[in-house]
Structures are given as C-alpha cells and as structure tokens.
Design an enzyme around this catalytic site. Structure first.
Site, PDB file in Angstrom:
ATOM      1  N   LYS A  40       0.849  -1.196   0.000  1.00  0.00           N
ATOM      2  CA  LYS A  40       0.000   0.000   0.000  1.00  0.00           C
ATOM      3  C   LYS A  40       0.876   1.235   0.000  1.00  0.00           C
ATOM      4  CE  LYS A  40      -4.030   2.011   0.378  1.00  0.00           C
ATOM      5  NZ  LYS A  40      -3.583   2.918  -0.725  1.00  0.00           N
ATOM      6  N   SER A  50      -7.211   5.449   4.036  1.00  0.00           N
ATOM      7  CA  SER A  50      -7.237   4.648   2.803  1.00  0.00           C
ATOM      8  C   SER A  50      -7.723   3.239   3.112  1.00  0.00           C
ATOM      9  CB  SER A  50      -5.836   4.548   2.189  1.00  0.00           C
ATOM     10  OG  SER A  50      -5.532   5.710   1.477  1.00  0.00           O
ATOM     11  N   LYS A  68       4.786   2.184   8.434  1.00  0.00           N
ATOM     12  CA  LYS A  68       3.619   3.025   8.729  1.00  0.00           C
ATOM     13  C   LYS A  68       2.365   2.168   8.932  1.00  0.00           C
ATOM     14  CE  LYS A  68       3.612   6.685   6.148  1.00  0.00           C
ATOM     15  NZ  LYS A  68       3.407   7.769   5.162  1.00  0.00           N
ATOM     16  N   THR A 110      -4.707  12.954   6.484  1.00  0.00           N
ATOM     17  CA  THR A 110      -3.287  12.981   6.865  1.00  0.00           C
ATOM     18  C   THR A 110      -3.007  14.170   7.790  1.00  0.00           C
ATOM     19  OG1 THR A 110      -2.831  12.062   4.676  1.00  0.00           O
ATOM     20  CG2 THR A 110      -0.939  12.741   5.978  1.00  0.00           C
ATOM     21  N   GLY A 139       0.576  22.295   1.262  1.00  0.00           N
ATOM     22  CA  GLY A 139      -0.163  21.334   0.442  1.00  0.00           C
ATOM     23  C   GLY A 139      -1.235  20.673   1.275  1.00  0.00           C
ATOM     24  N   ASN A 140      -1.696  19.523   0.826  1.00  0.00           N
ATOM     25  CA  ASN A 140      -2.824  18.843   1.475  1.00  0.00           C
ATOM     26  C   ASN A 140      -2.575  18.593   2.973  1.00  0.00           C
ATOM     27  OD1 ASN A 140      -3.723  15.763   2.189  1.00  0.00           O
ATOM     28  ND2 ASN A 140      -5.380  16.920   1.250  1.00  0.00           N
ATOM     29  N   LYS A 164       5.259   1.931  -2.988  1.00  0.00           N
ATOM     30  CA  LYS A 164       5.244   3.332  -3.446  1.00  0.00           C
ATOM     31  C   LYS A 164       5.518   3.358  -4.932  1.00  0.00           C
ATOM     32  CE  LYS A 164       5.127   7.184  -0.997  1.00  0.00           C
ATOM     33  NZ  LYS A 164       4.279   7.356   0.120  1.00  0.00           N
TER      34      LYS A 164
HETATM   35  N1  GLU Z   1       0.767   8.822   0.290  1.00  0.00           N
HETATM   36  C1  GLU Z   1       0.300   8.695   1.626  1.00  0.00           C
HETATM   37  C2  GLU Z   1       1.438   8.295   2.568  1.00  0.00           C
HETATM   38  O1  GLU Z   1       2.598   8.532   2.309  1.00  0.00           O
HETATM   39  C3  GLU Z   1      -0.908   7.794   1.717  1.00  0.00           C
HETATM   40  C4  GLU Z   1      -0.712   6.409   1.194  1.00  0.00           C
HETATM   41  C5  GLU Z   1      -1.982   5.606   1.052  1.00  0.00           C
HETATM   42  O2  GLU Z   1      -3.026   6.099   1.386  1.00  0.00           O
HETATM   43  O3  GLU Z   1      -1.850   4.477   0.603  1.00  0.00           O
HETATM   44  O4  GLU Z   1       1.198   7.814   3.634  1.00  0.00           O
END
Ligand code: GLU
Length: 427
Positions: free
Chosen positions: A70, A361, A94, A190, A220-221, A106
C-alpha cells in the site's frame, strides 16, 4: 537538496539501528532491508502538440507479509528509484505501526505535472497503470495519492485498470473522489492525523493546544488540514512555507497574530503558489524559505518533502520548540535527528505522525468492500481512535524503555512485520 542525500540509505540506516536493538537474525534483516519487488518502466505519452514524450515510472513493493502493498504515487521532476524505495519501506512501517493489515509500496513518475495539460496527465496516469496492471490490484498492491497526485489522477488510473481487468474493482486504489467510491474524510485525514498525535503529545506533557503556537513547512494537502485542525483546537499557526512555482523556490509566510488558512487558500494558485503581493498587502511577512524553521513556537511541523531538516540547519530551531511532528515522509536526516534527540525535543516520527492518510485509505477499502459508506464523523472518529492508540503504544514504550520516540515506533513496527514474515515461514 544536498547531492549526497539518499533517502533509501537513510531508511536502511534507521532500520539497521533498530534491527540491532531487536536482535533480528540475518535472514530477516536481509529480507527487510530491501524491497521484495520493484518495477521500472517507460511510459510513452502523445503530447498535445503531437510529439511523443517518454516518461520513466516506478512501482516498488517493499513488503507484503501483513497484507497487500500500500502506498501512494508521486509525480516529481527529481524522482529517483532510491527515493521510491525509501518511501515504500516507510509505508511498511507506517501500516504496521497503526496496525492495519497492509504492507508497504510506493510509485513514482519522473515528471513535473505543472508542465502537463490535463489530457497529458490523464494519458500518463493510464500509461502508468498499463505497465504494472498484472502486478498490482486490490489483493496485491493498492496505490493512492501522494506528492503532486490527486483524486482525479486516481480515477483515471482506476478506470484504465478496470478496463483491463474487466469489472469494477474500487478497492484497487484509494484517495478516490467520493463520487467514485472514495471515503469522506480522506482529504483531511493525513493533516488531521498529524494533529491527533500532536494533541496526544501535548497531553503527555501536561499541556493543552489552547494558545500554543505552531510553524509549518509546506502548504499542500497535509499542511493545510493540519493547520485548520490545530487552529480549530485553539492553537495558533504563525507561519507556513510554500513552494513558489514561478520563482522555483519556497517562501515563508508569517503572521505573528495567526495565519488565516482560508484566506491564504483564496490567494493560492492552482499550482499551489501563494500570491506574495496579496499576502504582503494583507499583513503577512514574506520571509525566506527556511524561516519557518526558526520561529519561536512550541510546535514545528515539517509537512513538505524529505531531507528538509539537516545537519546544516537544525541549529536554527528555537529553544522554545517542544514537539516536532513529521507530517512529511523523511523530513529529518539522521544527522539532524541526533541533534533533536540530544536537545530532547519530542519527535513524533513521520511514519506515525502522518499515518492518518493510509489509515483512512484502509477505511476506504473496507467501505468499498462492503459497498456501504460511513458518514464523515464516523470515519474521522475511527481515524482518531487508530492514531491515538498507535501514538499511546509508541509513547508508552518510549517512556518505559527510555528509547527515542522514532526508535520506539520502529521497534513496534519492525517487530510486527518480522513476526508476520516469521509466521509465513519466510525467514
Ligand atoms: N501517500 C500517503 C502516505 O505517504 C498515503 C498512502 C496511502 O493512502 O496508501 O502515507
């Protein structure tokens, strides 16, 4: 960015230090130091002027012992496979630290979406997934938005994947718009998650957020929603920094009696650049890029990119700072981290502080699987519970053992992944 910085070397260094503490055996170390799989490919795109431009894309699956890989997809002109490897590795930790049944992955494309029309971006998204479709999917690897990608990109990727797979698979990708199977609260998740952990950290220090000041890197977000919730809870944000797309550098926007997020958003271009002139006319001081770092605040939140707090600039952090919450992935280099540790600044490490996005997510996948969607309050409530539980487990381990917060978080996460690998008979 300094030339020598290599995010994957940093991720491996962090892992090695904790693997020693946990006395992991060699097989397990070798397995967890490297991604299980990675895909490198080219994506030809017919540009609006009829020419063909070829972009380089990646997808890295670091570990899927606890569940499908993920993690987001980044569009960035300086993307490298080592950055993607590091980010995939951090995704594994994470998901494990917040205890969701997912692994780490990723993706990335070397490109600057600011230079691409909407049609070209759509072609790039569709081209990206065509190259990896056999190796990703709801039970293999689930992408999401990240730096410079957004819900629209996710729908294009989903649509192309569904055409190839011949059906509806909304659990293939997260961070979708709510109209196409997204979860309410995902946009905020986030940034809000960062503040849930900050709130818990303050409680542990016997402080409340009321009247406390923060300075954030990025607009940003993550930064926008972190700032919004922090202010809602009674805190004051005195500075944010923001990338300026015209000048190709960042600036810090400071207002000592508190920034107004909605106002700044109203003068932010579609490329995410805050209008310096308008800000200046409305009581904001426009300072140099790193000024956010030396503000006299209790809370610092780097929420932009990796490699931002380094051995060179860590000395600029004010004596007043009590908590540093890493909204970005990998913002602090090991050299700077050693200084933070020495100064006893309470660090909420990236893969814990910014885990709210992937946690939501996961909720999005759960809702897609049930084909039943929760109200926003329920999503955010569950998010708060997950983040708070994870934070408390890490903070308690850190208190009990005297380990630095980052190491305590790593110990919990690595142990969980190691156990899953061991139970599967991998190592
Ligand atoms: N890109 C975000 C992170 O670095 C979310 C990843 C996701 O939701 O899979 O945690």
């Amino acid at each position: 960015m300094s030339k020598e910085f290599n995010a994957f070397e940093m991720a491996q260094r962090q892992f090695d230090a904790v693997a020693d503490k946990l006395q992991l055996d060699t097989g397990l170390r070798d397995l967890l130091r490297w991604p299980q799989r990675e895909y490198h490919f080219t994506i030809p795109v017919t540009m609006d002027d009829g020419s063909v431009k070829v972009f380089k894309g990646f997808r890295v699956q670091h570990n899927d012992a606890r569940g499908p890989a993920k993690g987001g997809i980044r569009f960035h002109p300086q993307e490298t496979v080592d950055t993607v490897r590091a980010l995939a590795t951090w995704m594994t930790w994470k998901c494990a630290v917040v205890d969701i049944p997912l692994g780490g992955g990723k993706g990335g494309v070397i490109c600057d979406p600011h230079d691409l029309s909407s049609r070209e971006q759509q072609a790039l998204c569709r081209g990206w997934v065509r190259q990896v479709a056999p190796n990703v999917g709801p039970v293999q690897d689930v992408p999401a938005p990240d730096v410079m990608t957004n819900p629209q990109h996710m729908v294009w990727i989903l649509d192309e994947y569904e055409k190839l797979a011949g059906g509806h698979f909304p659990g293939f990708i997260t961070g979708k718009p709510v109209e196409v199977g997204g979860s309410l609260g995902r946009t905020e998740a986030t940034g809000y998650g960062v503040i849930f952990t900050v709130r818990e950290a303050m409680k542990r220090h016997g402080m409340s957020i009321k009247g406390v000041r923060a300075s954030l890197q990025g607009f940003g977000n993550v930064s926008q929603y972190a700032a919004k919730l922090f202010i809602e809870l009674g805190g004051m944000v005195v500075a944010v920094s923001c990338w300026d797309n015209d000048d190709q550098c960042a600036y810090t926007f400071r207002k000592l009696d508190g920034i107004d997020v909605e106002y700044l958003l109203s003068i932010t271009s579609r490329f995410g650049t805050i209008d310096k002139e308008k800000a200046g006319e409305n009581g904001y001081e426009v300072l140099e890029a790193e000024a956010w770092l030396e503000q006299e605040v209790e809370i610092l939140i780097p929420a932009a990119l990796e490699n931002q707090i380094t051995g060179d600039n860590v000395g600029r952090i004010s004596e007043k700072v009590k908590v540093l919450a890493e909204g970005a992935n990998g913002p602090t280099t090991p050299e700077a981290d050693a200084v933070l540790k020495e100064r006893e600044i309470f660090v909420i490490p990236d893969f814990l502080a910014n885990a709210g996005g992937v946690t939501c997510s996961y909720f999005e996948q759960v809702q897609c699987n049930m084909n039943f969607f929760w109200p926003k309050e329920e999503v955010l409530d569950r998010l708060d519970q997950k983040m708070t539980t994870a934070f408390r487990a890490v903070a308690s381990l850190s208190e009990e053992t005297g380990e630095y917060m980052r190491d305590a978080a790593y110990m919990i996460a690595i142990q969980r992944v190691a156990t899953a690998c061991h139970l599967r008979g991998w190592a």
